[in-house]
Each structure stands twice: as structure tokens, then as C-alpha cells.
Design a protein around this motif. Sequence first.
Motif, PDB file in Angstrom:
ATOM      1  N   ASP A   1       0.824  -1.202   0.000  1.00 44.01           N
ATOM      2  CA  ASP A   1       0.000   0.000   0.000  1.00 44.01           C
ATOM      3  C   ASP A   1       0.862   1.258   0.000  1.00 44.01           C
ATOM      4  OD1 ASP A   1      -2.513  -1.090  -0.188  1.00 44.01           O
ATOM      5  OD2 ASP A   1      -3.012  -0.833   1.935  1.00 44.01           O
ATOM      6  N   LYS A   2       1.901   1.274   0.804  1.00 40.63           N
ATOM      7  CA  LYS A   2       2.776   2.449   0.864  1.00 40.63           C
ATOM      8  C   LYS A   2       3.422   2.708  -0.487  1.00 40.63           C
ATOM      9  CE  LYS A   2       3.893   1.761   5.718  1.00 40.63           C
ATOM     10  NZ  LYS A   2       4.935   1.299   6.641  1.00 40.63           N
ATOM     11  N   VAL A   3       3.948   1.663  -1.107  1.00 42.69           N
ATOM     12  CA  VAL A   3       4.635   1.812  -2.399  1.00 42.69           C
ATOM     13  C   VAL A   3       3.664   2.276  -3.479  1.00 42.69           C
ATOM     14  CG1 VAL A   3       5.825   0.541  -4.226  1.00 42.69           C
ATOM     15  CG2 VAL A   3       6.437   0.143  -1.834  1.00 42.69           C
ATOM     16  N   PHE A   4       2.510   1.612  -3.597  1.00 46.49           N
ATOM     17  CA  PHE A   4       1.572   1.945  -4.658  1.00 46.49           C
ATOM     18  C   PHE A   4       0.879   3.282  -4.407  1.00 46.49           C
ATOM     19  CE2 PHE A   4       2.115  -2.526  -5.650  1.00 46.49           C
ATOM     20  CZ  PHE A   4       2.175  -2.488  -7.034  1.00 46.49           C
ATOM     21  N   ASN A   5       0.624   3.631  -3.166  1.00 47.22           N
ATOM     22  CA  ASN A   5       0.043   4.936  -2.880  1.00 47.22           C
ATOM     23  C   ASN A   5       1.023   6.047  -3.243  1.00 47.22           C
ATOM     24  OD1 ASN A   5      -2.238   6.436  -1.803  1.00 47.22           O
ATOM     25  ND2 ASN A   5      -0.877   7.008  -0.132  1.00 47.22           N
ATOM     26  N   ASP A   6       2.294   5.854  -2.921  1.00 48.12           N
ATOM     27  CA  ASP A   6       3.313   6.840  -3.327  1.00 48.12           C
ATOM     28  C   ASP A   6       3.383   6.956  -4.845  1.00 48.12           C
ATOM     29  OD1 ASP A   6       3.936   7.385  -0.707  1.00 48.12           O
ATOM     30  OD2 ASP A   6       5.798   6.208  -0.685  1.00 48.12           O
TER      31      ASP A   6
END
Length: 91
Positions: free
Chosen positions: A51-56
Motif C-alpha cells: 500500500d505504501k509503495v503503490f500509494n506513493d
Amino acid sequence: EEGPPPSPMPCFRLVDDLGEVVPGAEAHVPQLDEEVCLRMMETMLRVSEFDKVFNDAQRQGRISFYLTSRGEEACSVGSAAALREDDWMLP
């Protein structure tokens, strides 16, 4: 004059806020071994990291749309963990 407040909405719970089994729910609590529980926890952490990677990436314009599951990881991981080999799952 106002009437009495509405009754609270019933809530299905297996465990209380402290992690203790709610009286009467014993028959519905799944028996999971420690290995399965650890794999589920690892998967929830992995989902959080994805989630962190794709949200960024979405915020940087590298992908057009992404919704996180922050705080709801257990919903998808627990549902998937309950699937059997012959269950069907559609996106």
C-alpha cells in the motif's frame, strides 16, 4: 418532546476489545495453529508495505488510481485465508 433514543445496532463479535472470546461465541471461533496465524500476520504487513509503495506511485503520477486498505488489512487477509482449494474467487 423527543422519544427515547433508538436501540443500538446489533454487532456480531467473536472476541472483545481485549481479545477474549465473547460468551456464546466459542463454537464459532476458528482453531488456527501458530504457523497459520504468523503467515496471516506477515501477509497483513506485506499488504501494508505494498500500500505504501503503490500509494506513493499514485501520488507521483506513475499510476492513475489506487485505494489503500490501511487499517483494513485483516478483512482481506482473513477472508482469503478462509478460502478452500476448490473455492472460486472473482475480482
